[in-house]
Design a protein around this motif. Structure first.
Motif, PDB file in Angstrom:
ATOM      1  N   ALA A 133      -3.076   4.041  -2.765  1.00  0.00           N
ATOM      2  CA  ALA A 133      -3.240   2.887  -3.655  1.00  0.00           C
ATOM      3  C   ALA A 133      -2.865   1.616  -2.910  1.00  0.00           C
ATOM      4  CB  ALA A 133      -2.379   3.048  -4.901  1.00  0.00           C
ATOM      5  N   SER A 161      -6.251  -1.204  -6.410  1.00  0.00           N
ATOM      6  CA  SER A 161      -7.241  -0.133  -6.299  1.00  0.00           C
ATOM      7  C   SER A 161      -6.616   1.208  -5.936  1.00  0.00           C
ATOM      8  CB  SER A 161      -8.284  -0.494  -5.237  1.00  0.00           C
ATOM      9  OG  SER A 161      -7.682  -0.607  -3.960  1.00  0.00           O
ATOM     10  N   LEU A 162      -7.319   2.240  -6.341  1.00  0.00           N
ATOM     11  CA  LEU A 162      -6.977   3.612  -5.980  1.00  0.00           C
ATOM     12  C   LEU A 162      -8.092   4.153  -5.091  1.00  0.00           C
ATOM     13  CD1 LEU A 162      -5.228   6.208  -6.378  1.00  0.00           C
ATOM     14  CD2 LEU A 162      -6.781   6.775  -8.268  1.00  0.00           C
ATOM     15  N   SER A 185       0.848  -1.197   0.000  1.00  0.00           N
ATOM     16  CA  SER A 185       0.000   0.000   0.000  1.00  0.00           C
ATOM     17  C   SER A 185       0.880   1.243   0.000  1.00  0.00           C
ATOM     18  CB  SER A 185      -0.935   0.008   1.212  1.00  0.00           C
ATOM     19  OG  SER A 185      -0.196  -0.070   2.419  1.00  0.00           O
ATOM     20  N   ASN A 225     -13.401   4.143  -4.053  1.00  0.00           N
ATOM     21  CA  ASN A 225     -12.419   3.149  -4.470  1.00  0.00           C
ATOM     22  C   ASN A 225     -12.718   2.755  -5.904  1.00  0.00           C
ATOM     23  OD1 ASN A 225     -10.482   2.073  -2.305  1.00  0.00           O
ATOM     24  ND2 ASN A 225     -12.419   2.215  -1.189  1.00  0.00           N
TER      25      ASN A 225
END
Length: 326
Positions: free
Chosen positions: A76, A99-100, A67, A111
């Motif tokens: 992210a 994912s962002l 992360s 997300n």
């Protein structure tokens, strides 16, 4: 051998990324166990000498994650899930999360990408023993833990939040189907003192505009050394047939004896209207004791059983589960 090299390569990528970017946090989680079949053999098996007291060591799951925080608003996350697949391979690496997250305001976050889904995340946290067994909806394959799509969380009031998601509906191990049909859901969570309550509604359409609906309601209680959870899940029009409805009721809890030891238990009841799915209906139970070996390592001894409605005897297995995370 090739697959093991790929896994080692993934570890190397995560390590090098961490060396290059100081704001990132790598993570590793491993689930392993030893299991021994305690089920009684039938008279026929004893007579023929075909009784099979299965026993073996397994590495059920390994998660490799990373992360990164760009700033106070953007972050992210990436997670690889390494485990078995439907083709029979023992270890296959899947991209589970990519994912962002955008914290648009103090109350709203979004997300996008390959995201963690909302279907049973609340229940999985309440159960709290994923390394021993999946939560009910995950175990019986009613939904996937991750999927490609977008979700939004909104803190409406203190203790009250709502969320929604729009996802492919195929899970993170499959591509979107050729029809491009999407799965969507909305949930509400309310927290008050030691209680938390969650309601979630999930809808999946087919190309004939038939709907498969899943409704979940769960409550969690936590006070001192005691944790309890109860959930009820109902799927209407399973596989888009209006007469095929089914339910799962799951009750679980744990009690912390001291800083090292806890006892836990769980019972699932799986049923279908008018017994249309009777071959898969039954009762599943877990009971055992957990020991915290050190920070990041937990060991549990437990017995798991399944009693199907069409079985005369129950299947019982002794497990020793180990979780290692860092």
């Amino acid at each position: 051998m090739k697959k093991m090299k790929r896994i080692i390569l993934l570890c190397g990528v995560i390590f090098l990324t961490n060396q290059s970017f100081g704001q990132g946090v790598p993570s590793v989680k491993i689930f392993t166990n030893f299991n021994y079949d305690l089920s009684e053999a039938s008279d026929v098996q004893d007579l023929l000498g075909t009784r099979d007291d299965f026993k073996g060591f397994e590495i059920k799951r390994a998660y490799l994650g990373y992360s990164y925080n760009f700033d106070d608003r953007f972050s992210a996350k990436i997670t690889f899930d390494i485990g078995s697949n439907s083709s029979g391979s023992a270890y296959t690496a899947y991209l589970k999360i990519a994912s962002l997250n955008w914290k648009a305001t103090d109350n709203i976050s979004l997300n996008i990408g390959q995201i963690g889904t909302k279907n049973f995340n609340f229940m999985e946290k309440s159960w709290g023993l994923r390394y021993i067994e999946k939560s009910a909806m995950d175990k019986y394959k009613w939904a996937s833990a991750a999927d490609a799509g977008i979700s939004i969380d909104y803190d409406l009031l203190e203790g009250l939040s709502i969320d929604a998601q729009l996802i492919n509906g195929e899970g993170y191990k499959n591509m979107q189907d050729e029809l491009g049909l999407l799965r969507y859901g909305v949930g509400v969570t309310y927290k008050m003192n030691n209680f938390s309550v969650r309601i979630f509604r999930d809808i999946l359409n087919d190309d004939l505009d038939r709907k498969q609906n899943t409704t979940s309601a769960a409550v969690a209680y936590s006070s001192g050394n005691l944790n309890l959870g109860l959930e009820r899940n109902r799927m209407d029009n399973s596989d888009y047939y209006h007469v095929q409805n089914k339910e799962i009721t799951s009750f679980y809890g744990s009690y912390k004896l001291n800083n090292k030891y806890s006892v836990f238990g769980r019972m699932d009841n799986v049923s279908s209207d008018n017994d249309w799915n009777i071959d898969k209906d039954g009762t599943y139970a877990i009971g055992g004791i957990e020991r915290k070996m050190t920070e990041g390592i937990k060991l549990a001894i437990n017995i798991q059983s399944w009693k199907g409605l069409t079985n005369l005897d129950s299947d019982e297995t002794l497990f020793m589960n180990l979780e290692c995370k860092f």
